[in-house]
Motif scaffolding. Structure first.
Motif, short mmCIF file in Angstrom:
data_model
loop_
_atom_site.label_atom_id
_atom_site.label_comp_id
_atom_site.label_asym_id
_atom_site.label_seq_id
_atom_site.Cartn_x
_atom_site.Cartn_y
_atom_site.Cartn_z
N SER A 1 0.62 -1.32 0.09
CA SER A 1 -0.13 -0.06 0.12
C SER A 1 0.62 0.93 -0.36
O SER A 1 0.57 2.11 -0.96
CB SER A 1 -0.79 -0.03 1.20
OG SER A 1 -1.94 -0.98 0.75
N ALA A 2 1.94 1.41 0.99
CA ALA A 2 3.14 2.70 1.46
C ALA A 2 3.43 2.65 -0.95
O ALA A 2 3.47 3.56 -1.21
CB ALA A 2 3.55 2.43 1.87
N ALA A 3 3.98 1.36 -1.59
CA ALA A 3 4.91 1.20 -2.56
C ALA A 3 3.75 2.16 -3.06
O ALA A 3 3.42 3.01 -4.49
CB ALA A 3 5.26 0.58 -2.91
N LYS A 4 2.30 1.62 -3.95
CA LYS A 4 1.46 2.05 -4.39
C LYS A 4 1.41 4.15 -4.05
O LYS A 4 0.40 4.53 -5.05
CB LYS A 4 -0.10 1.37 -4.09
CG LYS A 4 -0.16 0.09 -4.82
CD LYS A 4 -1.44 -0.53 -4.67
CE LYS A 4 -1.63 -2.08 -5.18
NZ LYS A 4 -2.99 -2.52 -5.21
N ALA A 5 1.16 4.22 -2.48
CA ALA A 5 0.66 5.73 -2.49
C ALA A 5 2.06 6.35 -3.24
O ALA A 5 1.79 7.11 -3.77
CB ALA A 5 0.24 5.87 -0.78
N ALA A 6 3.91 5.24 -2.88
CA ALA A 6 4.48 6.83 -3.43
C ALA A 6 4.55 7.15 -4.95
O ALA A 6 5.16 7.84 -5.82
CB ALA A 6 5.46 5.94 -2.48
N ALA B 1 1.94 6.62 -7.22
CA ALA B 1 1.01 7.62 -7.27
C ALA B 1 1.69 8.34 -6.78
O ALA B 1 1.11 10.28 -7.98
CB ALA B 1 -0.73 7.36 -6.16
N GLU B 2 2.35 9.31 -6.03
CA GLU B 2 2.68 10.63 -6.01
C GLU B 2 3.71 10.39 -6.84
O GLU B 2 4.45 11.74 -6.81
CB GLU B 2 3.27 10.33 -4.35
CG GLU B 2 3.78 11.93 -3.50
CD GLU B 2 4.20 12.10 -2.49
OE1 GLU B 2 5.20 13.13 -2.08
OE2 GLU B 2 4.12 10.85 -1.42
N VAL B 3 4.62 9.84 -7.22
CA VAL B 3 5.79 9.88 -8.04
C VAL B 3 4.46 10.36 -9.86
O VAL B 3 5.70 11.47 -10.09
CB VAL B 3 6.27 9.01 -8.17
CG1 VAL B 3 7.11 8.65 -9.10
CG2 VAL B 3 7.52 8.76 -6.90
N THR C 1 1.61 11.90 -10.13
CA THR C 1 1.93 13.68 -10.05
C THR C 1 2.61 14.62 -9.73
O THR C 1 2.64 15.24 -9.84
CB THR C 1 0.91 13.37 -8.17
OG1 THR C 1 -0.07 12.37 -7.73
CG2 THR C 1 0.27 15.18 -8.24
N LEU C 2 3.98 13.92 -8.64
CA LEU C 2 5.13 14.58 -9.33
C LEU C 2 5.28 14.85 -10.70
O LEU C 2 5.99 15.77 -11.60
CB LEU C 2 5.88 14.18 -8.54
CG LEU C 2 5.59 14.74 -6.73
CD1 LEU C 2 6.43 14.08 -5.81
CD2 LEU C 2 5.35 16.36 -6.79
N ARG C 3 5.60 13.75 -11.34
CA ARG C 3 5.59 13.63 -12.59
C ARG C 3 5.07 14.57 -13.25
O ARG C 3 5.47 15.75 -14.25
CB ARG C 3 5.99 12.57 -13.63
CG ARG C 3 6.33 12.65 -15.07
CD ARG C 3 6.60 10.82 -15.06
NE ARG C 3 7.40 9.77 -14.48
CZ ARG C 3 7.98 8.96 -14.10
NH1 ARG C 3 6.88 8.02 -14.95
NH2 ARG C 3 8.65 8.14 -13.72
N ALA C 4 3.54 14.43 -12.79
CA ALA C 4 2.54 15.37 -14.03
C ALA C 4 3.04 16.74 -13.99
O ALA C 4 2.52 17.80 -14.61
CB ALA C 4 1.51 14.87 -13.82
N GLU C 5 2.70 17.20 -12.55
CA GLU C 5 3.22 18.62 -12.45
C GLU C 5 4.59 19.11 -12.92
O GLU C 5 3.92 20.48 -13.41
CB GLU C 5 3.13 18.78 -10.02
CG GLU C 5 2.05 19.26 -10.14
CD GLU C 5 1.78 18.76 -8.39
OE1 GLU C 5 3.29 18.98 -8.12
OE2 GLU C 5 1.39 18.32 -7.84
#
Length: 140
Positions: free
Chosen positions: A72-77, A79-81, A83-87
């Motif tokens: 779950s932590a890896a999935k969240a990380a 997803a955050e990556v 999002t950051l890539r999109a930003e």
């Protein structure tokens, strides 16, 4: 006397038989006690094995929980990556647009400066012509 002797022999044989029976009975009792001890040891070993299996099962469940939490932590990380890539992509696009606008602004400022120089030159030329006409008028 023969009967007494026979009875004594029979009595001795009966005594020997009784002693043998008691020895067998004692031996059987010992064997039963050994069997009970073995059964108790087997039961204890079984209980220990069941307890060990339960402990191992609990460890596996704990590991599974830990692995699920890590997943779950890896999935969240991830997803955050993403999002950051999109930003970052948006920021790079904005930077490119800003660079383009800066270049256009520079071109516009240069064109405006050139127009101002041309206007100043025209004004200077016009002023010179005006001065020349005035001189000519004064001479005339």
């Amino acid at each position: 006397q023969r009967d007494v002797a026979r009875l004594q022999v029979a009595l001795a044989a009966s005594e020997a038989s009784r002693s043998e029976f008691e020895a067998r009975l004692t031996s059987a009792g010992i064997q039963e006690l050994r069997g009970q001890a073995a059964a108790a040891e087997l039961s204890s070993s079984r209980e220990m094995a069941v307890a060990e299996a339960m402990r191992a099962h609990a460890e596996v469940a704990e590991e599974r929980t830990s692995v699920n939490a890590a997943a779950s932590a890896a999935k969240a990380a991830h997803a955050e990556v993403m999002t950051l890539r999109a930003e970052l992509g948006n920021a790079l696009e904005a930077h490119a647009e800003a660079s383009t606008l800066r270049a256009k602004l520079g071109e516009a400022q240069e064109a405006e400066l050139n127009m101002a120089r041309a206007a100043a030159q025209r004004a200077a030329d016009h002023g010179q012509q005006h001065g020349e006409l005035r001189e000519a008028l004064v001479e005339a």
